[in-house]
Structure formats: structure tokens, C-alpha cells
Design a protein around this motif. Structure first.
Motif, PDB file in Angstrom:
ATOM      1  N   LEU A 135     -57.326  43.016 -17.259  1.00  0.00           N
ATOM      2  CA  LEU A 135     -56.567  43.496 -18.087  1.00  0.00           C
ATOM      3  C   LEU A 135     -55.319  44.051 -17.494  1.00  0.00           C
ATOM      4  N   GLU A 136     -54.157  43.480 -17.845  1.00  0.00           N
ATOM      5  CA  GLU A 136     -52.984  44.230 -17.579  1.00  0.00           C
ATOM      6  C   GLU A 136     -52.465  45.037 -18.494  1.00  0.00           C
ATOM      7  N   THR A 137     -52.225  46.176 -18.431  1.00  0.00           N
ATOM      8  CA  THR A 137     -51.617  46.974 -19.626  1.00  0.00           C
ATOM      9  C   THR A 137     -50.235  47.910 -19.565  1.00  0.00           C
ATOM     10  N   ARG A 138     -49.796  47.788 -18.100  1.00  0.00           N
ATOM     11  CA  ARG A 138     -48.748  48.438 -17.833  1.00  0.00           C
ATOM     12  C   ARG A 138     -47.352  47.846 -18.592  1.00  0.00           C
ATOM     13  N   ARG A 139     -46.315  48.616 -18.689  1.00  0.00           N
ATOM     14  CA  ARG A 139     -45.023  48.121 -18.808  1.00  0.00           C
ATOM     15  C   ARG A 139     -44.202  47.905 -17.594  1.00  0.00           C
ATOM     16  N   ARG A 140     -44.698  48.253 -16.548  1.00  0.00           N
ATOM     17  CA  ARG A 140     -43.974  48.363 -15.446  1.00  0.00           C
ATOM     18  C   ARG A 140     -44.859  48.183 -13.957  1.00  0.00           C
ATOM     19  N   TYR A 141     -44.586  47.446 -13.300  1.00  0.00           N
ATOM     20  CA  TYR A 141     -45.459  47.486 -11.765  1.00  0.00           C
ATOM     21  C   TYR A 141     -44.146  47.228 -10.612  1.00  0.00           C
ATOM     22  N   ALA A 142     -44.511  48.481 -10.138  1.00  0.00           N
ATOM     23  CA  ALA A 142     -43.241  48.915  -9.205  1.00  0.00           C
ATOM     24  C   ALA A 142     -43.353  47.956  -7.818  1.00  0.00           C
ATOM     25  N   VAL A 153     -60.650  32.865 -12.529  1.00  0.00           N
ATOM     26  CA  VAL A 153     -59.674  33.853 -12.118  1.00  0.00           C
ATOM     27  C   VAL A 153     -58.848  33.894 -13.574  1.00  0.00           C
ATOM     28  N   GLU A 154     -58.889  34.848 -14.389  1.00  0.00           N
ATOM     29  CA  GLU A 154     -58.432  35.103 -15.787  1.00  0.00           C
ATOM     30  C   GLU A 154     -57.767  36.505 -15.982  1.00  0.00           C
ATOM     31  N   ARG A 155     -56.769  36.275 -16.660  1.00  0.00           N
ATOM     32  CA  ARG A 155     -56.045  37.626 -16.892  1.00  0.00           C
ATOM     33  C   ARG A 155     -55.482  37.474 -18.636  1.00  0.00           C
ATOM     34  N   VAL A 156     -55.572  38.913 -18.941  1.00  0.00           N
ATOM     35  CA  VAL A 156     -54.909  39.171 -20.474  1.00  0.00           C
ATOM     36  C   VAL A 156     -53.840  40.198 -19.946  1.00  0.00           C
ATOM     37  N   ARG A 157     -52.516  39.690 -20.159  1.00  0.00           N
ATOM     38  CA  ARG A 157     -51.418  40.585 -20.213  1.00  0.00           C
ATOM     39  C   ARG A 157     -50.837  41.268 -21.382  1.00  0.00           C
ATOM     40  N   ILE A 158     -50.844  42.462 -21.601  1.00  0.00           N
ATOM     41  CA  ILE A 158     -50.223  42.953 -22.803  1.00  0.00           C
ATOM     42  C   ILE A 158     -48.790  43.142 -22.680  1.00  0.00           C
ATOM     43  N   VAL A 159     -48.281  42.849 -23.949  1.00  0.00           N
ATOM     44  CA  VAL A 159     -46.500  42.592 -23.736  1.00  0.00           C
ATOM     45  C   VAL A 159     -46.255  43.442 -25.337  1.00  0.00           C
ATOM     46  N   ASP A 160     -44.944  44.249 -24.723  1.00  0.00           N
ATOM     47  CA  ASP A 160     -44.299  45.331 -25.905  1.00  0.00           C
ATOM     48  C   ASP A 160     -43.576  44.189 -26.663  1.00  0.00           C
ATOM     49  N   GLN A 161     -43.199  44.688 -27.668  1.00  0.00           N
ATOM     50  CA  GLN A 161     -42.278  44.085 -28.656  1.00  0.00           C
ATOM     51  C   GLN A 161     -40.684  45.077 -28.739  1.00  0.00           C
ATOM     52  N   PRO A 162     -39.857  44.825 -28.168  1.00  0.00           N
ATOM     53  CA  PRO A 162     -39.391  43.763 -27.247  1.00  0.00           C
ATOM     54  C   PRO A 162     -40.124  43.796 -25.885  1.00  0.00           C
ATOM     55  N   PRO A 163     -40.232  42.709 -25.072  1.00  0.00           N
ATOM     56  CA  PRO A 163     -40.771  42.869 -23.739  1.00  0.00           C
ATOM     57  C   PRO A 163     -40.025  43.330 -22.811  1.00  0.00           C
ATOM     58  N   THR A 164     -40.527  44.256 -21.762  1.00  0.00           N
ATOM     59  CA  THR A 164     -39.874  44.691 -20.538  1.00  0.00           C
ATOM     60  C   THR A 164     -39.457  43.774 -19.850  1.00  0.00           C
ATOM     61  N   THR A 165     -38.600  44.117 -18.906  1.00  0.00           N
ATOM     62  CA  THR A 165     -38.114  43.260 -17.916  1.00  0.00           C
ATOM     63  C   THR A 165     -39.149  42.855 -17.115  1.00  0.00           C
ATOM     64  N   GLY A 166     -40.173  43.938 -16.692  1.00  0.00           N
ATOM     65  CA  GLY A 166     -41.184  43.474 -15.727  1.00  0.00           C
ATOM     66  C   GLY A 166     -41.975  42.404 -16.845  1.00  0.00           C
ATOM     67  N   GLN A 167     -42.405  42.483 -17.841  1.00  0.00           N
ATOM     68  CA  GLN A 167     -43.421  41.642 -18.464  1.00  0.00           C
ATOM     69  C   GLN A 167     -42.457  40.354 -18.503  1.00  0.00           C
ATOM     70  N   LEU A 168     -41.301  40.174 -18.790  1.00  0.00           N
ATOM     71  CA  LEU A 168     -40.799  38.910 -18.786  1.00  0.00           C
ATOM     72  C   LEU A 168     -41.026  38.305 -17.573  1.00  0.00           C
ATOM     73  N   TYR A 169     -41.020  38.969 -16.511  1.00  0.00           N
ATOM     74  CA  TYR A 169     -41.042  38.628 -15.061  1.00  0.00           C
ATOM     75  C   TYR A 169     -42.550  38.033 -15.155  1.00  0.00           C
ATOM     76  N   LEU A 170     -43.436  38.591 -15.421  1.00  0.00           N
ATOM     77  CA  LEU A 170     -44.893  38.427 -15.586  1.00  0.00           C
ATOM     78  C   LEU A 170     -45.200  37.048 -16.268  1.00  0.00           C
ATOM     79  N   LEU A 171     -44.525  36.821 -17.397  1.00  0.00           N
ATOM     80  CA  LEU A 171     -44.407  35.751 -18.128  1.00  0.00           C
ATOM     81  C   LEU A 171     -43.981  34.537 -17.272  1.00  0.00           C
TER      82      LEU A 171
END
Length: 250
Positions: free
Chosen positions: A96-103, A142-160
């Protein structure tokens, strides 16, 4: 200020009562259930003060859902030992990936490439990629669920975009809008669940750097995270469908 309460579990499969919640800051437990109302029963209670209420709960509720020896069950490990877990699990690794940013993402060449061009030429030469490809080739999941904000952050778009590489390694990636995650009362914790028995809780500092990982095997916590996994996986959308929906909305 309102407490930060987490739902631990319930002794009922229907109405959700009686149940146990935990205060994430103080560690206090909140138990709710049917009140004890018979005057003869109440008269037998010691130290019941004015304003207090007695509730009736089955013994199994406390056995199953209250914390047990938490300090003994948690073991902190470094990032090297954590990375080694991906070569050792038996059948399923779920995230489960919940963060808006991963440094750590922002320090990579692929992140800079994405910010500059909007696209990434993904490679598979990273040690993690080789390990996951070996594991999925054996039929492991190997499975993941990634949480995405509206609008997505740059980091979330990168992970998409990153899901293209993960999918090529055999991972199954799904996404969920944060509003839906909040509606489902998914936790803010960021964790891996290995083989439905081991939780690797990821710990970040104030700069969004992953610093260490807490390993948890306490049964009630494992069951709770398994419930989170089932709810998130049921409602999340495969990344291709999620991305296509974002583009059509735009």
C-alpha cells in the motif's frame, strides 16, 4: 483536538459491534458494545463512577483485537535487510503506497527525465527489477495499490508512468483516488505485507526519506493489514484503466 483513532477489528460480522479502536497517539483503547443495563448486574461492578458506562463484549474480541506485546513484536531493520525480503517471500508481496512524495524517487535520473520530458526510457537493470522478475517467473505475486490525489502530485504522476516498468517485471499495479481511500477508511500507513504474515512498515523522516523499516508479526496487526489489503485491492483500478480515465477526464 479530535483523537486519531484506528479501527482494529470487530467481534461481529454483521453490525460491527462490539468493536475495538486504538488511539494512535496515546495507545489507549476504545471498546464499544451493548451496554450493561440490568441493575443487579451493575450493582456488582466495583469502581464504576458517575458518568461511566459498562459494555458487554465477548472475550474473543479482546483476545483477537487488542495489542499484544507490541514492543517485543516489532523489530527495526535497515534498508539492506529490507531489500533482502523480496528474495525470500514464499508467494505474495503486497504494497500500500499512501504518500504524496518519495524523496528517493526524486534523486533518480528517471525522475529528472520525467520532469523534463514527461516520459521515461525505463530500464530493467536495477537489482530490484532482477529480483522481482525472478520471483514472478516462479509464479509468485507482487502487487501494489497506489493512492493518488486530485490533482496528482508530480511524484504520483511519475509513479503512474513507472507502472509500465513494474508491469514489465510481472507486478500487478492498481490505483485508487485518495477520496475513495478516505471513504474506505484506509490507513495512512505505507507498508508491504509478505505472505499474509509479515508486515514491513516503512518509516519516513520529515524530508520524505525512507529511514528504516519496522517488521511486525503480531497476529492482530497482520489481520488488520490483510483486511486493508482486501478492501483496497477490491476497489482499486488497474493502472492502465486508471491512467486512461485520467486522460479522458482531462
Amino acid at each position: 483536538m479530535a483523537r486519531r483513532l484506528r479501527f482494529n477489528g470487530t467481534g461481529s460480522g454483521d453490525g460491527g459491534c462490539p468493536s475495538v479502536h486504538e488511539d494512535l497517539d496515546s495507545g489507549e483503547l476504545i471498546v464499544h458494545g451493548p451496554p450493561l443495563t440490568d441493575p443487579d448486574d451493575i450493582a456488582q461492578l466495583q469502581h464504576l463512577s458517575e458518568g461511566e458506562a459498562a459494555v458487554v463484549v465477548p472475550r474473543e474480541l479482546l483476545v483477537d483485537w487488542t495489542p499484544k506485546e507490541r514492543t517485543r513484536q516489532v523489530r527495526t531493520i535497515g534498508l539492506d535487510e529490507f531489500n533482502g525480503l523480496f528474495g525470500k517471500f514464499e508467494h505474495t508481496a503486497w504494497r500500500l503506497e499512501t504518500r504524496r512524495r518519495y524523496a528517493s524517487d526524486e534523486a533518480t535520473d528517471t525522475y529528472r527525465q520525467f520532469v523534463e520530458t514527461g516520459e521515461v526510457d525505463w530500464k530493467y537493470d536495477h537489482p530490484y527489477c532482477r529480483t522481482v522478475r525472478e520471483q514472478t517467473a516462479q509464479g509468485k505475486r507482487v502487487e501494489r495499490v497506489r493512492i493518488v490525489d486530485q490533482p496528482p502530485t508530480t511524484g504520483q504522476l511519475y509513479l503512474l508512468d513507472n507502472a509500465k516498468r513494474n508491469g514489465g517485471m510481472g507486478e500487478d499495479i492498481r490505483n485508487l483516488w485518495r477520496a475513495d481511500a478516505d471513504r474506505l477508511r484506509l490507513p495512512a500507513e505505507d507498508f508491504w505485507l509478505f505472505d499474509s504474515r509479515l508486515i514491513a512498515l516503512l518509516r519516513f523522516d520529515g524530508d520524505d526519506q525512507l529511514t528504516h523499516v519496522d517488521l511486525i508479526t503480531e497476529p492482530a496487526e497482520v489481520v488488520r493489514c490483510s483486511m486493508v489489503r482486501d478492501a483496497a485491492w477490491h476497489h482499486a483500478v488497474p493502472w492502465q484503466q486508471f491512467t486512461a480515465g485520467m486522460h479522458s477526464d482531462a
